[in-house]
Design a protein around this motif. Structure first.
Motif, PDB file in Angstrom:
ATOM      1  N   ASN A 143       0.829  -1.214   0.000  1.00 41.63           N
ATOM      2  CA  ASN A 143       0.000   0.000   0.000  1.00 41.63           C
ATOM      3  C   ASN A 143       0.865   1.268   0.000  1.00 41.63           C
ATOM      4  O   ASN A 143       0.567   2.250  -0.687  1.00 41.63           O
ATOM      5  N   THR A 144       1.943   1.251   0.783  1.00 46.57           N
ATOM      6  CA  THR A 144       2.816   2.428   0.887  1.00 46.57           C
ATOM      7  C   THR A 144       3.501   2.706  -0.449  1.00 46.57           C
ATOM      8  O   THR A 144       3.530   3.851  -0.916  1.00 46.57           O
ATOM      9  N   ILE A 145       4.035   1.666  -1.076  1.00 45.91           N
ATOM     10  CA  ILE A 145       4.727   1.857  -2.368  1.00 45.91           C
ATOM     11  C   ILE A 145       3.723   2.251  -3.452  1.00 45.91           C
ATOM     12  O   ILE A 145       4.006   3.104  -4.309  1.00 45.91           O
ATOM     13  N   THR A 146       2.524   1.656  -3.409  1.00 43.96           N
ATOM     14  CA  THR A 146       1.475   2.007  -4.375  1.00 43.96           C
ATOM     15  C   THR A 146       1.101   3.484  -4.235  1.00 43.96           C
ATOM     16  O   THR A 146       0.987   4.223  -5.227  1.00 43.96           O
ATOM     17  N   LEU A 147       0.903   3.944  -2.994  1.00 47.67           N
ATOM     18  CA  LEU A 147       0.525   5.336  -2.750  1.00 47.67           C
ATOM     19  C   LEU A 147       1.603   6.287  -3.281  1.00 47.67           C
ATOM     20  O   LEU A 147       1.311   7.256  -3.991  1.00 47.67           O
ATOM     21  N   HIS A 148       2.872   5.997  -2.958  1.00 50.22           N
ATOM     22  CA  HIS A 148       3.950   6.881  -3.417  1.00 50.22           C
ATOM     23  C   HIS A 148       4.112   6.832  -4.935  1.00 50.22           C
ATOM     24  O   HIS A 148       4.430   7.856  -5.558  1.00 50.22           O
ATOM     25  N   SER A 149       3.884   5.656  -5.520  1.00 52.96           N
ATOM     26  CA  SER A 149       4.005   5.535  -6.982  1.00 52.96           C
ATOM     27  C   SER A 149       2.945   6.390  -7.678  1.00 52.96           C
ATOM     28  O   SER A 149       3.224   7.042  -8.688  1.00 52.96           O
ATOM     29  N   LEU A 150       1.726   6.354  -7.140  1.00 55.82           N
ATOM     30  CA  LEU A 150       0.654   7.204  -7.700  1.00 55.82           C
ATOM     31  C   LEU A 150       1.025   8.687  -7.608  1.00 55.82           C
ATOM     32  O   LEU A 150       0.876   9.446  -8.571  1.00 55.82           O
ATOM     33  N   VAL A 151       1.510   9.075  -6.435  1.00 62.36           N
ATOM     34  CA  VAL A 151       1.845  10.489  -6.215  1.00 62.36           C
ATOM     35  C   VAL A 151       2.989  10.922  -7.124  1.00 62.36           C
ATOM     36  O   VAL A 151       2.932  11.983  -7.756  1.00 62.36           O
ATOM     37  N   PHE A 152       4.046  10.097  -7.243  1.00 69.27           N
ATOM     38  CA  PHE A 152       5.185  10.475  -8.081  1.00 69.27           C
ATOM     39  C   PHE A 152       4.823  10.449  -9.568  1.00 69.27           C
ATOM     40  O   PHE A 152       5.364  11.244 -10.355  1.00 69.27           O
ATOM     41  N   ALA A 153       3.937   9.540  -9.948  1.00 67.10           N
ATOM     42  CA  ALA A 153       3.484   9.524 -11.341  1.00 67.10           C
ATOM     43  C   ALA A 153       2.815  10.857 -11.686  1.00 67.10           C
ATOM     44  O   ALA A 153       3.053  11.448 -12.748  1.00 67.10           O
TER      45      ALA A 153
END
Length: 887
Positions: free
Chosen positions: A785-795
């Motif tokens: 969940n943490t990596i998914t959240l950051h990936s969305l934000v950085f995208a």
């Protein structure tokens, strides 16, 4: 009685009709009876909307309804943190909307403030001062200089009466009144036997019979027109309404189908499945979009305020970008509303006068445009002395503005004299003949160098007769007068007569013959210098400009030609419009650019006709007479300095500097704001699309949810209120003001936008799903969940720089122009570190404090999105360019 044409009746007929007496007025019994019949002389109160209702209206949006429904379901499922966060997001949106979009209607209050408080009436043969609301039809009202007219009156007695009617009719000068009856087709501005509620007596005195009170007066009818005017929704509101409904239908249908599929295919427990479907719903709703759109509009409002355009409602900002026609009043809008002498003609020479308004700066030039030495021009010096001496006005400086005390026409003659290169003396008047509308001149007896003479100024025809001109000489003067009139100038004649030293008093008989004509002055309410360029820019931007004024058609046409509004001879008067059908007006308004002697109803008809023809209209004005049309127009534009409070409160925009060119700056800003709004949507929606795809994939594959509802809300809000905000500061793209206005019916999302949103959504969602299920398979849910959240934000962070240039390469010479993009990017990174490594924040969001090496995944996703979208933009640009060449 409002439909009765009182101006067509003699005052004796009005007296009989209203059963009153000019000598005694009404008795108390008749007054009481008429109060019951006609009511009080006041405008009806408008029902006020409570503040709490205004606040609740902010939630009247279908996307918010779905969000609130999701909050209710999570509450019953015991997910209280989710419920609280969802409700918090909805309330924040509501508060922002309430603060920025409060639409309290004060126009009617502004009209009420114009009405007189007290009035002098004749009742039972006695003069009495009464509250204006107590006045009834049939009352005899006594008016003196400076009085505010308390109701609509039919005059039966007047002495040198002049009334300031510009707020009601648009006339730039005080109107001379008389008592004779008029023709039935006489327009409002020419009804000289009437005075109207809310106007002011500038000079003289009079008596009149009250014929209309309260809502039946001209101001009352304007008030009623404003109540009846339908509120026009701005193009953006229409588009976002349609957009919201479309998204809502898609979300609900998708949620129901997935819920059914989850029960049938994977046999989920219904409570768990419902929570997953809510995650999908929350992921699909761009809940941050209303807040960021509001903020972008609010920043647009601030930017316009810095450029002297005060916006009263937020959506109006972007409406300016769609304006196709500006309907402008003349007096005080296109012109300065300051009478100015522009020409002087004497027996042998013609002069032009520079400088505008009452400011005594300028020169008197000869025909070779050289400054004149007035000391060597005897006729000119005598004319200036006469104009300054036989004069009851004065000019003075108030702050940075020069103003006139007294009649504007007389004030501009003072300014003319002050422009002389030698001092023009004001001679002492020993005896005078005041101006009288019956005689149309004024005169004064003066003494200069032991020589007595009478100076006289007034209507040219009257002075031509007094001078006893021969046919050849008269033809010369009439030709000069005609030349000036055709240029829209109001012509005044100046003359003198020498008299014996024994003369100490003068009367009308003394000036009926023997006058020596000194010359003519051509007076005009001059156009604003900056308006010519502004109108040129409007036309280059595909925006039509139409003049709709209460002034005379010759004056209107002359000003319109000088400003570049028209090169035709066509002018349509209000009385002509009254005889046309709605269809005929719709056709006429496309062909004619100048409308003169128009009534408030005519202005409303013209704006309505333009809107029915598909135009997005802006209407400028400053008077009460403009208020209904200002309210009806898509954008009402009021003058801030000389505009009435009624006009300001009926408008969406107020020009703080009364400068027409400010409208052009506002249109430019409106187009910039709209472009940036579309870029914001193009930026935000792929986040929702990617989140929805991740949730849908998890449901269909039967795997654990990659994000919780709270995490989804966090991503949506943090990207919307940080990096999306940077797009509000993007500058106007080159060539935007050379394009025609956008079609107000165009879809908010063009086919290319729809393609880009789907493309980026799939790109982000697919990349994250590949990382989760491939590279990070077997990790616990908090890690994922943490990596998914950051990936969305950085995208989204990298995608911001794609969106700044819609179809062109982003790394160009303007890359660093928008400093806000880099500032908010830094803030976003700080927020991400805080929610990851500050325990109480990470616990609230259910995040894991990941090790440094795991940040590689979000950065790679973001960088990959940036590179692939730039390639897509390059290919798309090439393809579209080829298609355009083929066409």
């Amino acid at each position: 009685m409002a439909d009765k044409k009182w101006f067509t009746l003699s005052h004796e007929e009005v007296e009989r009709e209203l059963e009153t007496s000019k000598q005694t007025g009404l008795n108390s019994e008749a007054v009481d009876k008429r109060k019951e019949e006609y009511g009080l002389n006041k405008l009806p109160e408008d029902e006020q909307t409570p503040e709490w209702v205004k606040f609740l209206k902010q939630f009247n949006d279908i996307l918010i309804y779905i969000l609130l429904a999701a909050a209710v379901v999570t509450f019953f499922l015991g997910q209280y943190i989710d419920t609280a966060v969802i409700l918090l997001v909805a309330v924040v949106n509501g508060v922002i909307g309430y603060v920025q979009e409060s639409k309290a209607e004060k126009a009617l209050e502004g009209i009420k403030n114009m009405l007189s408080l007290e009035a002098m009436v004749l009742r039972g043969e006695q003069k009495a001062e009464v509250d204006s609301i107590e006045i009834v039809p049939g009352d005899i009202v006594i008016l003196n200089s400076g009085d505010k007219v308390p109701a609509d009156l039919r005059l039966f007695e007047e002495h040198k009466l002049k009334v300031e009617e510009s707020p009601l009719t648009g006339e730039s000068t005080s109107v001379e009144k008389q008592t004779d009856k008029l023709d039935e087709d006489t327009p409002l501005g020419d009804r000289t036997n009437m005075v109207f509620s809310g106007t002011t007596v500038s000079s003289g005195k009079a008596r009149g019979i009250v014929v209309e009170t309260g809502e039946s007066t001209e101001i009352g009818q304007i008030n009623r027109s404003m109540n009846e005017v339908e509120e026009i929704k701005t193009p953006l509101l229409k588009q976002t309404d349609k957009f919201g409904k479309t998204i809502s239908v898609v979300i609900l249908v998708l949620a129901v189908l997935l819920f059914i599929a989850g029960l049938l295919i994977h046999d989920y427990e219904w409570g768990e499945l419902l929570l997953s479907v809510i995650s999908l719903t929350v992921a699909s709703i761009p809940e941050g979009l209303p807040a960021i759109l509001t903020i972008i509009l609010a920043l647009g409002v601030q930017s316009m305020a810095d450029k002297h355009a005060i916006m009263r409602t937020l959506p109006s900002v972007e409406t300016l970008g769609a304006v196709t026609v500006i309907c402008s009043d003349k007096t005080g809008t296109l012109t300065k509303n300051e009478m100015t002498v522009q020409s002087v003609v004497t027996r042998e020479k013609a002069y032009t006068v520079t400088g505008l308004g009452y400011e005594p700066e300028g020169k008197i030039l000869d025909e070779k445009e050289k400054a004149v030495d007035v000391a060597e021009e005897n006729d000119l010096k005598e004319l200036l002395t006469a104009a300054k001496t036989v004069n009851e006005a004065d000019i003075y400086k108030k702050g940075d503005q020069w103003e006139v005390s007294g009649d504007p026409t007389e004030g501009c003659l003072i300014t003319l004299a002050e422009k002389s290169n030698v001092d023009i003396e004001t001679l002492a008047i020993q005896s005078k003949i005041p101006f009288d509308s019956e005689y149309k001149y004024m005169a004064g007896l003066v003494e200069e160098s032991n020589l007595k003479k009478i100076y006289i100024k007034g209507a040219p025809d009257r002075l031509f007769d007094m001078a006893g001109l021969g046919s050849e000489e008269r033809a010369y003067w009439e030709e000069k007068m005609s030349e000036r009139s055709k240029k829209g100038e109001r012509v005044l004649a100046v003359g003198l007569k020498e008299v014996s030293e024994a003369t100490d008093r003068i009367g009308h008989d003394d000036v009926q013959s023997g006058i020596t004509l000194l010359g003519l002055t051509g007076i005009i309410d001059p156009p604003r210098e900056e308006v010519i360029e502004a109108i040129k820019v409007c036309k280059e931007a595909g925006i039509q400009v139409k003049m709709i004024t209460g002034d005379h058609k010759e004056t209107a046409l002359a000003i319109a030609r000088e400003l570049g509004i028209t090169d035709q001879d066509k002018v349509t008067e209000g009385r002509e419009l009254d005889e046309l059908s709605e269809e005929e007006i719709r056709s006429l308004v496309e062909e004619v650019d100048v409308f003169a002697r128009t009534s408030p109803q005519n202005k409303l008809q013209l704006v309505g006709a333009l809107q029915n023809n598909g135009h997005v209209s802006a209407m400028t004005g400053d008077g009460v007479n403009d208020a209904p049309a200002l309210k009806r127009a898509d954008i009402g534009v009021a003058m801030g300095i000389k505009g009435t409070e009624v006009a300001k409160e009926a408008s969406e925009m107020v020009l703080a500097d009364d400068d027409f060119s400010t409208i052009v700056n506002a249109v430019r800003e409106g187009r910039r704001v709209y472009d940036n709004l579309k870029k914001t949507i193009l930026f935000i929606l792929p986040t929702n699309g990617a989140e929805a795809l991740l949730v849908m994939a998890a449901l269909m594959l039967g795997i654990e949810m990659p994000l919780t509802p709270v995490q989804i809300l966090y991503v949506n809000m943090i990207t919307a209120v940080t990096i999306a905000l940077a797009l509000a500061f993007e500058p106007l793209e080159k060539g935007t003001m050379s394009k025609p206005p956008r079609d107000p019916d165009e879809r908010l999302l063009s086919p290319y936008y729809v393609f880009r949103i789907i493309f980026v959504s799939v790109l982000i969602g697919g990349a994250i799903m590949w990382i989760n299920q491939g590279l990070l398979a077997g990790y616990d849910s908090q890690h994922l969940n943490t990596i998914t959240l950051h990936s969305l934000v950085f995208a989204q962070l990298f995608h911001l720089f794609n969106v700044r240039n819609e179809r062109h390469f982003s790394l160009n010479d303007q890359f660093f122009d928008n400093k806000a993009a880099f500032l908010v990017s830094g803030l976003l990174i700080v927020f991400q570190l805080l929610v990851t490594y500050v325990p109480f924040l990470s616990n609230a969001l259910g995040l894991y404090p990941i090790e440094l090496n795991y940040w590689v995944y979000p950065v790679l996703v973001g960088l990959g999105v940036f590179v692939i979208v730039e390639i897509e933009k390059f290919i798309t640009h090439k393809v579209l360019k080829k298609i355009k060449v083929r066409e």
